[in-house]
Structure formats: structure tokens, C-alpha cells
Write a protein that holds these residues in place. Structure first.
Motif, PDB file in Angstrom:
ATOM      1  N   ILE A  87       3.609   2.124   2.821  1.00 34.58           N
ATOM      2  CA  ILE A  87       3.214   2.377   4.204  1.00 34.58           C
ATOM      3  C   ILE A  87       2.581   1.152   4.860  1.00 34.58           C
ATOM      4  O   ILE A  87       2.357   1.140   6.067  1.00 34.58           O
ATOM      5  CB  ILE A  87       2.234   3.564   4.302  1.00 34.58           C
ATOM      6  CG1 ILE A  87       1.010   3.334   3.426  1.00 34.58           C
ATOM      7  CG2 ILE A  87       2.941   4.863   3.934  1.00 34.58           C
ATOM      8  CD1 ILE A  87      -0.077   4.390   3.607  1.00 34.58           C
ATOM      9  N   GLU A  88       2.323   0.110   4.052  1.00 29.67           N
ATOM     10  CA  GLU A  88       1.707  -1.083   4.621  1.00 29.67           C
ATOM     11  C   GLU A  88       1.914  -2.269   3.683  1.00 29.67           C
ATOM     12  O   GLU A  88       1.979  -2.096   2.456  1.00 29.67           O
ATOM     13  CB  GLU A  88       0.207  -0.857   4.847  1.00 29.67           C
ATOM     14  CG  GLU A  88      -0.467  -1.920   5.698  1.00 29.67           C
ATOM     15  CD  GLU A  88      -1.924  -1.588   5.995  1.00 29.67           C
ATOM     16  OE1 GLU A  88      -2.636  -2.491   6.484  1.00 29.67           O
ATOM     17  OE2 GLU A  88      -2.354  -0.440   5.731  1.00 29.67           O
ATOM     18  N   LYS A  97       0.864  -1.185   0.000  1.00 17.89           N
ATOM     19  CA  LYS A  97       0.000   0.000   0.000  1.00 17.89           C
ATOM     20  C   LYS A  97       0.891   1.222   0.000  1.00 17.89           C
ATOM     21  O   LYS A  97       1.844   1.310   0.784  1.00 17.89           O
ATOM     22  CB  LYS A  97      -0.907  -0.004   1.230  1.00 17.89           C
ATOM     23  CG  LYS A  97      -1.881   1.175   1.276  1.00 17.89           C
ATOM     24  CD  LYS A  97      -2.801   1.085   2.491  1.00 17.89           C
ATOM     25  CE  LYS A  97      -3.783   2.242   2.531  1.00 17.89           C
ATOM     26  NZ  LYS A  97      -4.694   2.149   3.710  1.00 17.89           N
ATOM     27  N   ASN A 111       1.524   5.629  -0.184  1.00 15.40           N
ATOM     28  CA  ASN A 111       0.951   6.943   0.100  1.00 15.40           C
ATOM     29  C   ASN A 111       1.147   7.863  -1.095  1.00 15.40           C
ATOM     30  O   ASN A 111       1.611   7.435  -2.168  1.00 15.40           O
ATOM     31  CB  ASN A 111       1.543   7.530   1.385  1.00 15.40           C
ATOM     32  CG  ASN A 111       3.050   7.804   1.263  1.00 15.40           C
ATOM     33  OD1 ASN A 111       3.620   7.791   0.172  1.00 15.40           O
ATOM     34  ND2 ASN A 111       3.688   8.061   2.408  1.00 15.40           N
ATOM     35  N   GLU A 112       0.812   9.135  -0.916  1.00 16.37           N
ATOM     36  CA  GLU A 112       0.889  10.085  -2.037  1.00 16.37           C
ATOM     37  C   GLU A 112       2.328  10.312  -2.496  1.00 16.37           C
ATOM     38  O   GLU A 112       2.564  10.733  -3.647  1.00 16.37           O
ATOM     39  CB  GLU A 112       0.235  11.419  -1.649  1.00 16.37           C
ATOM     40  CG  GLU A 112       0.928  12.194  -0.543  1.00 16.37           C
ATOM     41  CD  GLU A 112       0.599  11.653   0.854  1.00 16.37           C
ATOM     42  OE1 GLU A 112       1.184  12.174   1.829  1.00 16.37           O
ATOM     43  OE2 GLU A 112      -0.222  10.719   0.960  1.00 16.37           O
ATOM     44  N   LYS A 113       3.307  10.029  -1.644  1.00 17.11           N
ATOM     45  CA  LYS A 113       4.714  10.158  -2.032  1.00 17.11           C
ATOM     46  C   LYS A 113       5.250   8.884  -2.683  1.00 17.11           C
ATOM     47  O   LYS A 113       6.425   8.821  -3.016  1.00 17.11           O
ATOM     48  CB  LYS A 113       5.569  10.479  -0.804  1.00 17.11           C
ATOM     49  CG  LYS A 113       5.250  11.787  -0.117  1.00 17.11           C
ATOM     50  CD  LYS A 113       6.152  11.969   1.094  1.00 17.11           C
ATOM     51  CE  LYS A 113       5.843  13.251   1.835  1.00 17.11           C
ATOM     52  NZ  LYS A 113       6.695  13.412   3.041  1.00 17.11           N
ATOM     53  N   GLN A 114       4.380   7.891  -2.849  1.00 14.37           N
ATOM     54  CA  GLN A 114       4.749   6.587  -3.389  1.00 14.37           C
ATOM     55  C   GLN A 114       5.691   5.823  -2.459  1.00 14.37           C
ATOM     56  O   GLN A 114       6.453   4.962  -2.903  1.00 14.37           O
ATOM     57  CB  GLN A 114       5.362   6.718  -4.792  1.00 14.37           C
ATOM     58  CG  GLN A 114       4.409   7.324  -5.829  1.00 14.37           C
ATOM     59  CD  GLN A 114       3.120   6.507  -5.961  1.00 14.37           C
ATOM     60  OE1 GLN A 114       3.170   5.365  -6.391  1.00 14.37           O
ATOM     61  NE2 GLN A 114       1.982   7.103  -5.610  1.00 14.37           N
ATOM     62  N   ASP A 115       5.627   6.169  -1.164  1.00 15.69           N
ATOM     63  CA  ASP A 115       6.301   5.360  -0.158  1.00 15.69           C
ATOM     64  C   ASP A 115       5.389   4.184   0.206  1.00 15.69           C
ATOM     65  O   ASP A 115       4.153   4.314   0.211  1.00 15.69           O
ATOM     66  CB  ASP A 115       6.566   6.170   1.116  1.00 15.69           C
ATOM     67  CG  ASP A 115       7.522   7.317   0.888  1.00 15.69           C
ATOM     68  OD1 ASP A 115       8.232   7.317  -0.137  1.00 15.69           O
ATOM     69  OD2 ASP A 115       7.545   8.234   1.745  1.00 15.69           O
TER      70      ASP A 115
END
Length: 339
Positions: free
Chosen positions: A153-154, A145, A147-151
Motif C-alpha cells: 500500500i506504500e 508497507k 496491509n492485512e491482505k499482504q498487498d
């Protein structure tokens, strides 16, 4: 850079071919799975590999011949080989911790049950990179999964609702693998188990909870070798890639052809004899095998076997097999005889 290779599993899904040969050492496209995987990762990383740590199982199965092969593989890449044993099958995290003395500095962890084609780049801002493959049915895989930074997070295992189509393929980079070691030790100390096992994902989740940055790396091809059907498919795909690259000799110089034809792409090992036979495309034949009066496509045949009177497609044959018959879809382990 280090490469950590957990390969202690018994390969039950690909039996009978893993009954006498550990699954990572089963040849695909002419080279054992783990050899091809490690060499491809080393080539893609394009930096010196100082150590390759192999995590093996029971020494009665993963014996001296296996450790010698792995030592030679590491030496061929200018690296030191370290051999560790996972005494009990207690999960992916437990397997990695079995190599605890080698868990320091930058490292790639790669499970030896699949092959890849990729241009991998290591994001300098990332604490870790998890390589993924875009899949059509993400509900069947563990996915990331973002986030908006394409990191990342899950990590979500077989999501029932859409999370992403990026499946985790079992290859990870850690800027300092000692951080993962610390978190996996916490997992073990706290007895955090999933499915009765200690998993790498739980160590990664602890890293994420501390704010460590995880990025994705996407591979072009992810080719499973987990069972007979997908191993044959992977063999055919890899042969086509190697044929297109033109960087490996796929047909040995000392192959004997008598009224026979090889339709590329194929791998044909040393001292193979073909009589009144057509093979290919997508066939790999190990050294010392003789095939007579046959037509074979998209198949894997290992060393020192004797095959006669077959019309095969999608066959997987072990070492020292003797087969003379008319079956069309077969899967035979080492030393089988059918007359």
C-alpha cells in the motif's frame, strides 16, 4: 511477455572498471551482468519473451559493439531487441519512458545492477508484483508497507522507524505496463520530481492511489554489483551457485595448466594459461589471460591480462592489464600496467 532493462547509468561507483566498459557489461562469474540477469529472469518466468527493450545512455559510450551484444542476447532468447536512448539522466521513471513505444502488455522491468536467485510466481490477481529481499537493516533501503491482505500500500524510502524488512530490489512485473506509462507521463506533465529526477515510485504511487493491486515477490538472493567490493562478493556467490547447479561449464577445455591448481568454484575462460599458480575458490578469469607464479582467491580478472608474482584476495582487474608485483589488495582498470 516483455523485459524492459534500463541501463543508461555510467557506473561511477565501480570505476575505474566502468570507464571503458559499461557496468552492465562487466563480466561476473564469466558472463556480463545484464546477460546473466536477463537470462535468469527469462528462465524464472518460464514463458515466451517476445521483446527485450534496452535503455542505453550516450551512444559514444554505449556504441555499436554494445548494441550488437544486446541484440545477440535477445535473439538467443527468441526475442526481438529494441534499443532506446535516455538522452539525459533524469531518473528511473524518465529512463522507462524513454522506451515509450515498447510500454504495452505484460512486462518485467529490471535494473541491470544486481543479480538474483529466485523462484518467481506471478500472482494472477495482481496488477503488479514488486520483488523484495528480506534485509537486516531496512532503514538503509526503500521498503514496502503491507496491509492485512499482504498487498503493498506504500513505498517508503529509508524509513527512520520500522515499516517492514522487505527491501525493493529494482525488479517489477506489470500485468499491463501501459498503465505505468500513463502514470509516469502524468508525473512528467505535473513535474513531480524527487532529488531533481522523475522516479518510477511516483508512477507506482499513482497506480496505488487508483486502487491497483500490488503484491510482493521475494527473492532468495539479491546480489549487488554496484561497486568493486560487492561485485567481488557477488562473483564468489554466483560461482558457488553455478558450481552447485552443475549446469554451466565453468572451466574451458583449452585452459593450459603448468604446475598449477584450480580450487573450485572458479570460472576460467578460453585460452587461459596458468603457470606455477593456484587460483580459487571464488575466482573468475577472462579469456586469453596468463597468470604466473601466483596465488589468487575471491577475485575478478578480465580478458587478455598478464599477471605475475601476486598473492591476491579480493582483487578486481580489468582487460589487458599487465601486473608484476607484490601488492595484496588492488583494483585496476583496463590497460593498466604495473611492473
Amino acid at each position: 511477455m516483455k523485459i524492459i532493462v534500463p541501463m543508461a547509468g555510467l557506473g561511477s561507483r565501480i570505476r575505474p572498471h566502468s570507464l571503458t566498459v559499461p557496468k552492465p557489461l562487466i563480466p561476473v562469474a564469466g558472463s556480463p551482468i545484464v546477460h546473466r540477469l536477463v537470462r535468469d529472469i527469462a528462465k524464472i518466468l518460464d514463458q515466451p519473451i517476445e521483446e527485450i527493450a534496452f535503455i542505453l545512455g550516450d551512444p559514444t559510450f554505449f556504441g555499436d559493439e554494445v548494441t550488437t551484444q544486446l541484440g545477440e542476447l535477445a535473439t538467443s532468447l527468441g526475442a526481438k531487441a529494441s534499443i532506446y536512448r535516455q538522452g539525459e539522466a533524469l531518473g528511473t521513471g524518465h529512463a522507462i519512458m524513454s522506451a515509450e513505444p515498447s510500454l504495452s502488455g505484460p512486462a518485467v522491468i529490471a535494473y541491470a545492477d544486481a543479480l538474483i536467485r529466485a523462484d518467481l510466481e506471478l500472482d494472477p490477481d495482481a496488477d503488479s508484483v514488486i520483488w523484495t529481499k528480506t534485509v537486516a537493516n531496512p532503514e538503509a533501503y526503500g521498503v514496502v508497507k503491507l496491509n492485512e491482505k499482504q498487498d503493498i500500500i506504500e513505498l517508503v524510502e529509508k524509513p527512520s522507524t520500522f515499516v517492514s524488512d522487505q527491501a525493493v530490489i529494482g525488479i517489477y512485473y506489470f500485468k499491463d505496463v501501459a498503465v505505468l506509462k500513463e502514470k509516469l507521463q502524468e508525473v512528467i506533465d505535473e513535474n513531480i520530481m524527487n532529488g531533481g529526477e522523475y522516479q518510477i515510485n511516483d508512477g507506482i504511487k499513482k497506480m496505488m492511489a487508483e486502487g491497483r493491486i500490488f503484491k510482493t515477490g521475494t527473492v532468495d538472493e539479491w546480489m549487488d554489483c554496484g561497486n568493486k567490493e560487492v561485485a567481488i562478493e557477488t562473483n564468489s556467490k554466483m560461482l558457488q551457485f553455478l558450481h552447485d547447479d552443475g549446469q554451466e561449464q565453468l572451466v574451458a577445455d583449452n585452459v593450459t595448466l603448468e604446475n598449477s591448481k584450480i580450487i573450485p568454484p572458479c570460472f576460467v575462460g578460453d585460452n587461459v594459461v596458468l603457470k606455477n599458480t593456484t587460483i580459487g575458490p571464488g575466482v573468475a578469469i577472462g579469456a586469453g589471460t596468463t597468470i604466473e607464479d601466483s596465488t589468487i582467491t575471491h577475485s575478478l580478472i578480465q580478458k587478455q591480462s598478464y599477471i605475475k608474482n601476486v598473492q591476491w584476495t579480493e582483487a578486481m582487474i580489468g582487460n589487458k592489464v599487465h601486473f608484476d608485483g607484490s601488492f595484496t589488495r588492488v583494483s585496476l582498470g583496463d590497460y593498466s600496467v604495473m611492473k
